[in-house]
Enzyme design. Structure first.
Site, short mmCIF file in Angstrom:
data_model
loop_
_atom_site.label_atom_id
_atom_site.label_comp_id
_atom_site.label_asym_id
_atom_site.label_seq_id
_atom_site.Cartn_x
_atom_site.Cartn_y
_atom_site.Cartn_z
N HIS A 30 46.64 50.36 51.90
CA HIS A 30 45.70 51.26 52.56
C HIS A 30 45.80 52.68 52.01
O HIS A 30 44.80 53.33 51.72
CB HIS A 30 45.98 51.25 54.06
CG HIS A 30 45.27 52.33 54.78
ND1 HIS A 30 43.96 52.20 55.19
CD2 HIS A 30 45.64 53.59 55.11
CE1 HIS A 30 43.58 53.33 55.76
NE2 HIS A 30 44.58 54.17 55.72
N ARG A 89 34.98 45.72 40.92
CA ARG A 89 36.01 44.98 41.67
C ARG A 89 35.55 44.88 43.12
O ARG A 89 35.38 45.92 43.77
CB ARG A 89 37.35 45.71 41.61
CG ARG A 89 38.02 45.70 40.24
CD ARG A 89 39.37 46.43 40.34
NE ARG A 89 40.23 46.21 39.19
CZ ARG A 89 40.40 47.11 38.22
NH1 ARG A 89 39.75 48.25 38.25
NH2 ARG A 89 41.22 46.84 37.22
N ARG A 142 32.57 41.18 39.70
CA ARG A 142 33.65 40.20 39.66
C ARG A 142 33.83 39.61 41.04
O ARG A 142 33.91 40.34 42.03
CB ARG A 142 34.96 40.87 39.20
CG ARG A 142 36.08 39.85 39.07
CD ARG A 142 37.33 40.45 38.52
NE ARG A 142 37.99 41.31 39.49
CZ ARG A 142 39.10 41.99 39.23
NH1 ARG A 142 39.65 41.94 38.04
NH2 ARG A 142 39.65 42.74 40.16
N GLU A 199 42.49 36.37 31.15
CA GLU A 199 43.69 37.12 31.55
C GLU A 199 44.88 36.20 31.80
O GLU A 199 45.96 36.64 32.16
CB GLU A 199 43.40 38.00 32.77
CG GLU A 199 42.76 37.28 33.94
CD GLU A 199 42.35 38.22 35.08
OE1 GLU A 199 42.82 39.37 35.11
OE2 GLU A 199 41.57 37.79 35.93
N ASN A 241 45.39 43.88 31.76
CA ASN A 241 46.44 44.20 32.75
C ASN A 241 47.21 42.93 33.12
O ASN A 241 48.44 42.92 33.15
CB ASN A 241 45.84 44.79 34.03
CG ASN A 241 45.00 46.01 33.76
OD1 ASN A 241 45.07 46.59 32.68
ND2 ASN A 241 44.19 46.40 34.71
N ASP A 242 46.46 41.88 33.40
CA ASP A 242 47.13 40.62 33.74
C ASP A 242 47.54 39.84 32.50
O ASP A 242 48.59 39.19 32.50
CB ASP A 242 46.21 39.75 34.62
CG ASP A 242 46.29 40.18 36.07
OD1 ASP A 242 47.42 40.33 36.57
OD2 ASP A 242 45.23 40.40 36.68
N ARG A 279 53.63 43.25 36.41
CA ARG A 279 52.97 44.53 36.14
C ARG A 279 53.29 45.62 37.15
O ARG A 279 52.98 46.78 36.92
CB ARG A 279 51.44 44.33 35.99
CG ARG A 279 50.72 43.91 37.24
CD ARG A 279 49.30 43.48 36.91
NE ARG A 279 48.31 44.44 37.37
CZ ARG A 279 47.00 44.18 37.47
NH1 ARG A 279 46.52 43.01 37.12
NH2 ARG A 279 46.17 45.07 37.89
N CYS A 332 38.33 44.84 29.74
CA CYS A 332 38.22 45.69 30.94
C CYS A 332 39.56 46.08 31.53
O CYS A 332 39.63 46.64 32.61
CB CYS A 332 37.35 45.01 32.00
SG CYS A 332 38.05 43.49 32.62
C1 PEP Z 1 42.97 43.05 34.33
O1 PEP Z 1 43.75 42.19 34.75
O2 PEP Z 1 43.07 43.60 33.20
C2 PEP Z 1 41.88 43.54 35.19
C3 PEP Z 1 40.95 44.36 34.74
O3 PEP Z 1 41.85 43.13 36.48
P1 PEP Z 1 42.78 43.70 37.66
O4 PEP Z 1 43.48 44.92 37.12
O5 PEP Z 1 41.84 43.99 38.76
O6 PEP Z 1 43.69 42.54 37.91
MG MG Z 2 43.30 40.99 36.47
#
Ligand code: PEP
Ligand code: MG
Length: 594
Positions: free
Chosen positions: A198, A305, A341, A440, A463-464, A474, A511
């Site tokens: 939050h 998102r 998404r 990902e 990111n993932d 992460r 992304c």
């Molecule tokens: C990612 O995993 O790179 C991504 C853009 O999605 P999120 O950061 O929302 O998991």
């Molecule tokens: Mg992701």
């Protein structure tokens, strides 16, 4: 609480809302209240019941007052939690059970209330239910407010925040943040919490820098300590030396001046010197961010998102509510595409009304598309809303966390079902709405050739992808030094995905956060990505790099980089390469993450 002052002490947490800020610590004390327990004489019973009832009344008045004093629209949107607290305060079982204990056991109100809370708590605990677990913490929060009133203690002085402070807390309940005068808060730091908590969401909405998940912040920091925080990198320094403060403020100035200089590029096309066009799009999570797209020159939304629509609320968002949001997005962008998404929830970001137990390994658990396929009604509602909105602009659907082709075939089956339903009900939608997958999960990257035949586009979620490919959590600061976007494995994986996508003649976007780093832009260009999607404010600086470079040179750079063996060699090589070619601007292109 801290015992001795610390100097120049660095702590690292999760950068939850970007921005660099220096300020004094305002410590929110959340130690558990230990109510005094005592037996009472028969003659004291009625006055004690009266004392308890008055404490409840005062508690209700306080919370109602907090609610009424919220003037800010944005903050008001988060205030439903106060209603939950008020509901608990009116709960007949809580009230009657406590009064009965006072009468029967002849104990004071504190003792009776504590017994009631214990009973309710162990009942909730036995159910092991995520939703009720959350209600448990609400229950304790409400109880601590009543205890404080019973003991004549001020709840806390959170409402009296003055000057510009950085709020430091173990955790912040929504009620805490709602009763602060947020105009005086310049930053948030907490021991626990993550990017979707939050506090993080509120901080981002209000553009207040925040670092969460610091673990030891409340142990190390004293009230009034000077703090410098970097909500992007997740760094906090307690009582920084002048030199350290200066270096942070220097970075802040550098970021600001880069932004000012780069903003000039916002309205220009992202085109290399030899004429290769890249689509630079925005990652957004709130509809209010649409206005920033034009400012920063985004050509569409590469990642919307949708999690925020579902988090921190009692009810799931209805089809109509979602439709209105997606429609506004579609209409606002008109001819540029908007990539929505589907829900990427599960693991540690559970819906507050999802009554399922917690998972041992949430990152690999019932997350994203796995969750949607299990909770098919939630998924279908979202798909219907997106499809209905598709006639108002150019929408694309993006499926997160896909790990294999069967999964996407099943998703397409569900999408067909939903489309059939809409056709039958004569509700219009765009039958050609594109569907893509987030790449990902390593298995998806290795089978990109198979997946590419099933979908209209790919979007690489680095990111993932980095987390799963390198086995680096992460959000775990202990292994963050291994989180390397330029790891030779990651570059090889991206190369494979792009080649497979292009063989199947579908576009491929990136992304993840990696797309927003000027130092990585030319490698990504040379690897052949068609679209980059990032936080809107980063778009101008990436545009600038792309406009200074030749695609041909970027391809050659990639070839050279693939001869190297480690991320540090690659990082150094790219740094020198850019410094040689763009000596005037090379400082701007240094990785902000290094
Ligand atoms: C990612 O995993 O790179 C991504 C853009 O999605 P999120 O950061 O929302 O998991
Ligand atoms: Mg992701």
């Amino acid at each position: 609480m801290a015992e001795k002052p610390v100097r120049d002490r660095w702590i690292h947490g999760i950068g939850a809302s970007p921005g660099i800020i220096v300020g004094r610590a305002f410590l929110v004390e959340r130690s558990r209240v230990r109510p005094p327990q005592r037996r009472i004489a028969p003659g004291e019973v009625d006055p004690e019941v009266g004392r308890f009832i008055r404490a409840l009344d005062e508690s209700r008045n306080q919370l109602t007052e907090i609610k009424e004093q919220i003037l800010d629209e944005e903050v008001r949107r988060h205030s439903f939690i106060l209603d939950v607290y008020l509901m608990i305060l009116n709960d007949q079982m809580l009230i009657e059970d406590t009064i009965e204990t006072i009468r029967k056991k002849k104990v004071n109100a504190e003792s009776a209330l504590e017994q009631t809370i214990e009973k309710l708590d162990s009942a909730f605990n036995a159910i092991e239910d995520e939703y009720l677990k959350e209600r448990r913490s609400d229950l304790h929060y409400v109880a601590s407010r009543i205890f404080r009133i019973l003991q004549g203690r001020k709840h806390d002085d959170i409402t009296r925040i003055k000057g510009n402070v950085i709020v430091v807390a173990h955790d912040l309940s929504p009620a805490d943040t709602l009763q602060m005068n947020l105009k005086n808060v310049v930053g948030f730091i907490t021991d626990i919490g993550g990017k979707v908590s939050h506090t993080a969401i509120l901080a981002r909405s209000l553009r207040i820098p925040a670092v969460l998940g610091l673990d030891v912040a409340t142990n190390l920091i004293n009230a009034e300590d000077l703090l410098v925080i970097d909500g992007e990198n997740g760094d906090v320094v307690v009582n920084p030396s002048e030199e350290v403060s200066r270096s942070f403020l220097e970075r802040k100035r550098r970021i600001k001046s880069i932004e000012r200089e780069a903003i000039k590029y916002a309205s220009l096309p992202a085109e290399t010197l030899d004429g290769v066009r890249i689509r630079l799009q925005a990652n957004i999570e709130r509809i209010e961010e649409i206005s920033s797209l034009k400012v920063y020159g985004a050509e569409g939304v590469g990642l919307y998102r949708t999690e925020i629509l579902y988090l921190n609320r009692k009810e799931l968002p209805s089809e109509e509510e979602q439709f209105q949001v997606y429609r506004r997005l579609a209409e606002a962008l008109q001819f540029a595409s908007v990539t929505i998404r589907t829900l990427d929830i599960g693991g540690d970001k559970l819906l507050s009304n999802y009554p399922k137990g917690s998972e041992i390994n949430p990152a690999m658990g019932l997350r994203a598309i796995r969750f949607s396929m299990k909770e098919i009604d939630i998924f279908k509602t979202q798909l219907r809303a997106i499809l209905r909105a598709s006639v108002f602009g150019k929408l694309r659907i993006l499926i997160p966390m896909v790990s294999g082709v069967e999964e996407i075939r099943n998703v397409k089956g569900v999408l067909q079902d939903v489309k059939r339903g809409l056709t039958k009900a004569r509700i219009p939608f765009d039958p050609k709405v594109g569907i893509g997958v987030m790449i990902e999960v390593p298995s998806a990257s290795l089978t990109a050739d198979i997946l590419a035949r099933e979908v209209d586009f790919f979007s690489i979620g680095t990111n993932d992808l980095i987390q799963y490919a390198l086995a680096i959590d992460r959000v775990n600061e202990h292994v963050s030094y291994l989180y390397e976007p330029l790891h030779p494995a990651i570059l090889r994986i991206i190369r494979n995905i792009v080649q497979m996508a292009h063989q199947a003649e579908i576009p491929v976007a990136i992304c993840g956060e990696m797309a927003a780093e000027p130092a990585y832009a030319l490698i990504l260009l040379g690897l052949g990505l068609d679209e980059f999607s990032m936080t809107p404010a980063s778009i101008p600086k990436i545009k600038k790099v792309l406009r200074m470079a030749r695609f041909e040179d970027a391809v050659a750079l990639v070839k050279e980089v693939f001869q190297l063996q480690t991320s540090s060699e690659i990082k150094a090589y790219i740094g020198n390469w850019m410094a040689e070619r763009f000596p005037k601007d090379s400082v701007q292109f240094r990785s902000e993450q290094s």
